[in-house]
Design a protein around this motif. Structure first.
Motif, PDB file in Angstrom:
ATOM      1  N   PHE A   1       0.825  -1.203   0.000  1.00  0.00           N
ATOM      2  CA  PHE A   1       0.000   0.000   0.000  1.00  0.00           C
ATOM      3  C   PHE A   1       0.865   1.261   0.000  1.00  0.00           C
ATOM      4  O   PHE A   1       0.454   2.301  -0.521  1.00  0.00           O
ATOM      5  N   SER A   2       2.058   1.181   0.590  1.00  0.00           N
ATOM      6  CA  SER A   2       2.909   2.362   0.728  1.00  0.00           C
ATOM      7  C   SER A   2       3.682   2.702  -0.536  1.00  0.00           C
ATOM      8  O   SER A   2       3.917   3.885  -0.832  1.00  0.00           O
ATOM      9  N   ILE A   3       4.099   1.683  -1.274  1.00  0.00           N
ATOM     10  CA  ILE A   3       5.001   1.894  -2.409  1.00  0.00           C
ATOM     11  C   ILE A   3       4.449   2.852  -3.469  1.00  0.00           C
ATOM     12  O   ILE A   3       5.185   3.737  -3.941  1.00  0.00           O
ATOM     13  N   PRO A   4       3.181   2.742  -3.899  1.00  0.00           N
ATOM     14  CA  PRO A   4       2.701   3.692  -4.916  1.00  0.00           C
ATOM     15  C   PRO A   4       2.801   5.150  -4.468  1.00  0.00           C
ATOM     16  O   PRO A   4       3.134   6.025  -5.277  1.00  0.00           O
ATOM     17  N   PHE A   5       2.547   5.413  -3.199  1.00  0.00           N
ATOM     18  CA  PHE A   5       2.604   6.796  -2.714  1.00  0.00           C
ATOM     19  C   PHE A   5       4.048   7.249  -2.519  1.00  0.00           C
ATOM     20  O   PHE A   5       4.347   8.436  -2.657  1.00  0.00           O
ATOM     21  N   ALA A   6       4.936   6.305  -2.212  1.00  0.00           N
ATOM     22  CA  ALA A   6       6.358   6.641  -2.157  1.00  0.00           C
ATOM     23  C   ALA A   6       6.842   7.043  -3.546  1.00  0.00           C
ATOM     24  O   ALA A   6       7.583   8.026  -3.707  1.00  0.00           O
ATOM     25  N   ALA A   7       6.416   6.299  -4.558  1.00  0.00           N
ATOM     26  CA  ALA A   7       6.780   6.640  -5.937  1.00  0.00           C
ATOM     27  C   ALA A   7       6.211   8.003  -6.330  1.00  0.00           C
ATOM     28  O   ALA A   7       6.875   8.801  -7.002  1.00  0.00           O
ATOM     29  N   LEU A   8       4.987   8.278  -5.884  1.00  0.00           N
ATOM     30  CA  LEU A   8       4.358   9.566  -6.180  1.00  0.00           C
ATOM     31  C   LEU A   8       5.154  10.715  -5.560  1.00  0.00           C
ATOM     32  O   LEU A   8       5.347  11.759  -6.194  1.00  0.00           O
ATOM     33  N   ASP A   9       5.634  10.521  -4.337  1.00  0.00           N
ATOM     34  CA  ASP A   9       6.451  11.557  -3.696  1.00  0.00           C
ATOM     35  C   ASP A   9       7.749  11.792  -4.455  1.00  0.00           C
ATOM     36  O   ASP A   9       8.228  12.932  -4.555  1.00  0.00           O
ATOM     37  N   LEU A  10       8.330  10.725  -4.989  1.00  0.00           N
ATOM     38  CA  LEU A  10       9.583  10.864  -5.717  1.00  0.00           C
ATOM     39  C   LEU A  10       9.372  11.539  -7.075  1.00  0.00           C
ATOM     40  O   LEU A  10      10.209  12.319  -7.531  1.00  0.00           O
ATOM     41  N   LEU A  11       8.240  11.254  -7.703  1.00  0.00           N
ATOM     42  CA  LEU A  11       7.942  11.872  -8.997  1.00  0.00           C
ATOM     43  C   LEU A  11       7.516  13.326  -8.846  1.00  0.00           C
ATOM     44  O   LEU A  11       7.770  14.161  -9.713  1.00  0.00           O
ATOM     45  N   ALA A  12       6.837  13.613  -7.763  1.00  0.00           N
ATOM     46  CA  ALA A  12       6.439  14.969  -7.371  1.00  0.00           C
ATOM     47  C   ALA A  12       5.749  15.729  -8.513  1.00  0.00           C
ATOM     48  O   ALA A  12       4.753  15.259  -9.052  1.00  0.00           O
ATOM     49  N   GLU A  13       6.299  16.897  -8.875  1.00  0.00           N
ATOM     50  CA  GLU A  13       5.642  17.774  -9.858  1.00  0.00           C
ATOM     51  C   GLU A  13       5.500  17.139 -11.232  1.00  0.00           C
ATOM     52  O   GLU A  13       4.736  17.637 -12.064  1.00  0.00           O
ATOM     53  N   ARG A  14       6.215  16.051 -11.483  1.00  0.00           N
ATOM     54  CA  ARG A  14       6.096  15.387 -12.787  1.00  0.00           C
ATOM     55  C   ARG A  14       4.751  14.676 -12.940  1.00  0.00           C
ATOM     56  O   ARG A  14       4.413  14.220 -14.022  1.00  0.00           O
ATOM     57  N   VAL A  15       4.017  14.562 -11.848  1.00  0.00           N
ATOM     58  CA  VAL A  15       2.669  13.983 -11.904  1.00  0.00           C
ATOM     59  C   VAL A  15       1.702  15.006 -11.315  1.00  0.00           C
ATOM     60  O   VAL A  15       1.171  14.835 -10.211  1.00  0.00           O
ATOM     61  N   PRO A  16       1.445  16.105 -12.054  1.00  0.00           N
ATOM     62  CA  PRO A  16       0.639  17.200 -11.491  1.00  0.00           C
ATOM     63  C   PRO A  16      -0.790  16.801 -11.155  1.00  0.00           C
ATOM     64  O   PRO A  16      -1.397  17.397 -10.267  1.00  0.00           O
ATOM     65  N   LEU A  17      -1.339  15.789 -11.834  1.00  0.00           N
ATOM     66  CA  LEU A  17      -2.705  15.339 -11.557  1.00  0.00           C
ATOM     67  C   LEU A  17      -2.868  14.931 -10.096  1.00  0.00           C
ATOM     68  O   LEU A  17      -3.915  15.172  -9.488  1.00  0.00           O
ATOM     69  N   PHE A  18      -1.815  14.323  -9.536  1.00  0.00           N
ATOM     70  CA  PHE A  18      -1.856  13.883  -8.159  1.00  0.00           C
ATOM     71  C   PHE A  18      -1.168  14.878  -7.216  1.00  0.00           C
ATOM     72  O   PHE A  18      -1.634  15.116  -6.109  1.00  0.00           O
ATOM     73  N   TYR A  19      -0.069  15.445  -7.680  1.00  0.00           N
ATOM     74  CA  TYR A  19       0.744  16.264  -6.783  1.00  0.00           C
ATOM     75  C   TYR A  19       0.041  17.534  -6.333  1.00  0.00           C
ATOM     76  O   TYR A  19       0.376  18.092  -5.284  1.00  0.00           O
ATOM     77  N   LYS A  20      -0.939  17.989  -7.091  1.00  0.00           N
ATOM     78  CA  LYS A  20      -1.668  19.195  -6.688  1.00  0.00           C
ATOM     79  C   LYS A  20      -2.450  18.979  -5.391  1.00  0.00           C
ATOM     80  O   LYS A  20      -2.879  19.951  -4.761  1.00  0.00           O
TER      81      LYS A  20
END
Length: 274
Positions: free
Chosen positions: A53-72
């Motif tokens: 459950f944690s890994i997808p959100f860890a990846a999201l944190d690392l990608l940060a602004e490169r995934v604006p749909l989620f990072y906003k």
């Protein structure tokens, strides 16, 4: 040490059942009985759920602004976890399980009775009501424990402070716990379903669901499709409430639901960092 692969299980008498979960339960009994009857199975289930459950959100944190749909939806965009922080927290969680949880489970096999494995699956009603009862009981227990440990400076410093290392939580910090807190949470998680006479399948489903809620509380993203938004009337605390707790530790003590914080006036709405 008990050889769990040779454990003789006490199977309760079966009765005719047209329960919707019966085929799945029969499959587990026929093909995976050694696994699900192992005392290590709940530990494996809990830790693997936390990790996946944690890994997808860890990846999201690392990608940060490169995934604006989620990072906003990042609650504190000025505070991002680093790879080092993520690895450190994963090592803490893994070490706690290897060097403490596993030895405790081994010792318990010499003390606790052989578990019974029912042949009948729970009904969907039993699974839902039993799981809800377990979650409500745990939420109450942890609210009281959490409140006390924040109000008592020495308890906070010695036991709970490690979880507040970061003002902005992230998914892999979910299980950043001291050994005493881990003992407490683990004891309730294992004993509450037994006290409430829950079916093993109910216990396992509740474990997975509660870990999802715990990880979701710590992800640091107030996603509009998260369970805290999908469940009506704000019944769940969610990431916004728990993130606020890390910003203002005298608020939002409940781990899952919101009713105790509302009743006792400890509910504080999220104040976003711009």
């Amino acid at each position: 040490m008990m050889n769990i692969t040779e454990l003789t299980l006490q199977l309760q008498p079966s009765r005719a059942s047209d329960r919707l979960l019966q085929p799945f339960w029969d499959y587990l009994l026929i093909h995976h009985l050694p696994l699900i009857s192992s005392p290590f199975f709940p530990v494996l289930l809990a830790f693997s759920s936390f990790f996946f459950f944690s890994i997808p959100f860890a990846a999201l944190d690392l990608l940060a602004e490169r995934v604006p749909l989620f990072y906003k939806y990042k609650i504190q965009p000025d505070r991002r976890p680093t790879v080092e922080m993520m690895v450190t927290n994963f090592i803490i969680a893994l070490s706690n399980h290897i060097f403490f949880v596993v030895p405790v489970v081994i010792i318990s096999t010499f003390i606790l009775p052989i578990p019974t494995v029912p042949k009948d699956a729970p009904t969907l009603y039993e699974l839902f009501t039993g799981g809800l009862a377990v979650l409500l009981l745990f939420d109450t227990q942890y609210y009281i424990w959490h409140f006390i440990h924040h109000k008592h400076p020495q308890l906070y410093r010695c036991i709970h402070a490690i979880h507040h290392e970061y003002m902005a939580p992230f998914s892999l910090s979910t299980e950043r716990l001291s050994i005493p807190e881990l003992i407490t949470v683990g004891f309730w998680s294992n004993q509450d379903p037994i006290i409430l006479k829950c079916h093993p399948l109910t216990m396992w489903c509740t474990t997975i669901f509660s870990i999802w809620l715990s990880v979701e509380d710590h992800i640091g993203y107030d996603l509009p499709w998260s369970l805290s938004h999908l469940v009506p009337f704000g019944l769940l605390g969610g990431a916004a409430a728990h993130d606020m707790h890390h910003q203002k530790p005298s608020s939002n003590y409940a781990p899952l639901f919101s009713h105790w914080d509302r009743i006792f006036g400890t509910s504080v709405p999220l104040k976003r960092k711009n």
